[in-house]
Write an enzyme that holds these catalytic residues in place. Structure first.
Site, PDB file in Angstrom:
ATOM      1  N   GLY A  11       0.803  -1.219   0.000  1.00  0.00           N
ATOM      2  CA  GLY A  11       0.000   0.000   0.000  1.00  0.00           C
ATOM      3  C   GLY A  11       0.834   1.267   0.000  1.00  0.00           C
ATOM      4  O   GLY A  11       2.064   1.221   0.048  1.00  0.00           O
ATOM      5  N   GLN A  12       0.139   2.397  -0.041  1.00  0.00           N
ATOM      6  CA  GLN A  12       0.819   3.703  -0.129  1.00  0.00           C
ATOM      7  C   GLN A  12       1.784   3.902   1.041  1.00  0.00           C
ATOM      8  O   GLN A  12       2.948   4.256   0.852  1.00  0.00           O
ATOM      9  CB  GLN A  12      -0.225   4.831  -0.121  1.00  0.00           C
ATOM     10  N   LEU A  13       1.306   3.671   2.263  1.00  0.00           N
ATOM     11  CA  LEU A  13       2.170   3.833   3.426  1.00  0.00           C
ATOM     12  C   LEU A  13       3.112   2.633   3.580  1.00  0.00           C
ATOM     13  O   LEU A  13       4.273   2.795   3.955  1.00  0.00           O
ATOM     14  CB  LEU A  13       1.294   3.984   4.683  1.00  0.00           C
ATOM     15  N   ASP A  34       1.504  -9.082   2.013  1.00  0.00           N
ATOM     16  CA  ASP A  34       0.338  -8.423   1.428  1.00  0.00           C
ATOM     17  C   ASP A  34      -0.442  -9.485   0.666  1.00  0.00           C
ATOM     18  O   ASP A  34       0.068 -10.579   0.408  1.00  0.00           O
ATOM     19  CB  ASP A  34       0.755  -7.290   0.470  1.00  0.00           C
ATOM     20  N   ILE A  35      -1.662  -9.123   0.265  1.00  0.00           N
ATOM     21  CA  ILE A  35      -2.447 -10.034  -0.568  1.00  0.00           C
ATOM     22  C   ILE A  35      -2.036  -9.867  -2.031  1.00  0.00           C
ATOM     23  O   ILE A  35      -2.248 -10.747  -2.857  1.00  0.00           O
ATOM     24  CB  ILE A  35      -3.960  -9.806  -0.341  1.00  0.00           C
ATOM     25  N   ARG A  36      -1.398  -8.682  -2.365  1.00  0.00           N
ATOM     26  CA  ARG A  36      -0.839  -8.500  -3.711  1.00  0.00           C
ATOM     27  C   ARG A  36       0.669  -8.320  -3.587  1.00  0.00           C
ATOM     28  O   ARG A  36       1.154  -7.876  -2.545  1.00  0.00           O
ATOM     29  CB  ARG A  36      -1.363  -7.256  -4.430  1.00  0.00           C
ATOM     30  N   ASP A  52      -3.333 -13.233   3.262  1.00  0.00           N
ATOM     31  CA  ASP A  52      -4.632 -12.577   3.367  1.00  0.00           C
ATOM     32  C   ASP A  52      -4.849 -12.263   4.845  1.00  0.00           C
ATOM     33  O   ASP A  52      -5.016 -13.173   5.665  1.00  0.00           O
ATOM     34  CB  ASP A  52      -5.711 -13.536   2.828  1.00  0.00           C
ATOM     35  N   TYR A 142     -15.026   3.171   6.942  1.00  0.00           N
ATOM     36  CA  TYR A 142     -13.596   3.257   7.276  1.00  0.00           C
ATOM     37  C   TYR A 142     -13.406   3.934   8.638  1.00  0.00           C
ATOM     38  O   TYR A 142     -12.712   3.417   9.523  1.00  0.00           O
ATOM     39  CB  TYR A 142     -12.909   4.059   6.168  1.00  0.00           C
ATOM     40  N   LYS A 146     -12.044   2.465  12.179  1.00  0.00           N
ATOM     41  CA  LYS A 146     -10.897   3.051  12.875  1.00  0.00           C
ATOM     42  C   LYS A 146     -11.268   3.394  14.315  1.00  0.00           C
ATOM     43  O   LYS A 146     -10.493   3.184  15.235  1.00  0.00           O
ATOM     44  CB  LYS A 146     -10.372   4.288  12.138  1.00  0.00           C
TER      45      LYS A 146
HETATM   46  N1  SER Z   1      -6.223   9.174   3.625  1.00  0.00           N
HETATM   47  C1  SER Z   1      -7.346   8.497   4.203  1.00  0.00           C
HETATM   48  C2  SER Z   1      -8.506   8.504   3.303  1.00  0.00           C
HETATM   49  O1  SER Z   1      -8.628   9.454   2.569  1.00  0.00           O
HETATM   50  C3  SER Z   1      -7.728   9.145   5.509  1.00  0.00           C
HETATM   51  O2  SER Z   1      -7.132   8.463   6.537  1.00  0.00           O
HETATM   52  O3  SER Z   1      -9.295   7.623   3.349  1.00  0.00           O
END
Ligand code: SER
Length: 319
Positions: A11-13, A34-36, A52, A142, A146
């Site tokens: 992922g991005q992070l 990762d799954i990918r 997964d 989301y 969280k």
């Molecule tokens: N960057 C995230 C989003 O836009 C926020 O935590 O979903």
């Protein structure tokens, strides 16, 4: 045996954090999963485990065998994608966290990092300089995941002594990896478009301010938080983390300082509603006091760095 595992390494992070952990601790000390398959040669120098994160059996096998000192659990569905697949987002975000917390409870992991987000806040939350203990009022799946995750983290810490640490990230902007499915993704895309010499159509309103952070600051914060002695960490839900707050038109202007012909059009879509529910800026005195957090990069410097880095990448790809 590697000492660190990053789950969600594609992922991005994930990509950025793996590269930083490799530099800090060595490629062999980091396992990535990762799954990918991560689309990054640097990341793939570490051992890759195809995993997964919702699969309880594979997760507990990997974590029991790995006996990692630190697990960074980043796998999640972000805000915009989550709204298209609410139940899948909840399943991924919650089940995977609970698998990691259970493994830590078993004593298989010493220290866990799990990211939260500004998405835990919502329409009833104060808009500016949101304090650590502000009202949580998530409106996206989301954000709900969280918020629940934050309380699960604190629960496992208080009941079972699990050393889990967390940060409420603002929108993250970097040039080494692509964002995926977030509401703040525009702030990465806009630099890509500017560099390609194209106009950018922004999916948020021109004046929609949001809390944002340059990726290097976010990675540094994460590594710093994970190094602090456990007794210094007083927030066991998740720390507010601030850096900058800007609107799409402010980013556009800062890009135009370098590329005067750059144009942005505004066509707000469903993500505008999500952005509107979030705060404009975050107050982070708890992170400053407990572990010395301080942002370094602000908008003008970020713009210079982003444009240079993307241009360099484009040139390398061409030659
Ligand atoms: N960057 C995230 C989003 O836009 C926020 O935590 O979903």
């Amino acid at each position: 045996m590697a000492k660190i595992l990053v789950i969600g390494a594609a992922g991005q992070l994930g990509i950025e954090l793996v590269l930083a952990l490799q530099t800090q601790y060595g490629v062999e000390e980091v396992d990535v999963s990762d799954i990918r398959v991560p689309n990054d040669e640097g990341v793939m120098r570490s051992r890759f485990l195809h995993l997964d994160a919702t699969d309880e059996d594979s997760m507990s096998t990997v974590l029991e065998e790995g006996r990692y000192h630190a697990v960074y659990h980043l796998a999640a569905m972000l805000s915009a994608t989550g709204e298209k697949n609410p139940i899948a987002a909840w399943d991924l975000n919650m089940q995977s966290l609970l698998h990691v917390l259970e493994a830590a409870k078993e004593g298989w992991i010493d220290r866990v990092f799990w990211p939260s987000s500004i998405a835990v806040f919502g329409p009833q939350t104060i808009k500016k300089s949101v304090p650590q203990d502000a009202l949580l009022d998530p409106t996206t799946v989301y954000g709900i995941s969280k918020q629940a995750g934050e309380y699960w983290c604190r629960y496992y810490h208080e009941k079972y002594g699990v050393d889990v640490r967390s940060i409420r990230y603002p929108g993250l902007i970097g040039h080494r990896s692509a964002p995926g499915g977030g509401t703040t993704d525009y702030a990465v895309e806009i630099y890509q478009a500017a560099n390609a010499g194209e106009a950018y159509t922004c999916f948020l309103r021109a004046d929609q301010a949001l809390p944002m952070m340059y990726m290097d600051d976010a990675v540094r914060a994460t590594l710093e938080l994970m190094r602090v002695p456990a007794n210094q960490i007083r927030v066991r839900t998740s720390y507010n983390l601030g850096a900058m707050s800007f609107t799409p038109s402010e980013v556009a202007k800062s890009i135009q300082q370098h590329l005067p012909n750059f144009q942005v059009h505004y066509q707000p879509d469903h993500r505008q509603g999500i952005a509107e529910s979030w705060p404009e800026s975050i107050e982070d005195t708890a992170a400053q006091a407990d572990w010395g957090w301080k942002p370094k990069v602000l908008l003008p410097e970020m713009t210079t760095t982003m444009l240079l880095a993307i241009e360099k990448k484009t040139q390398t790809a061409v030659h």
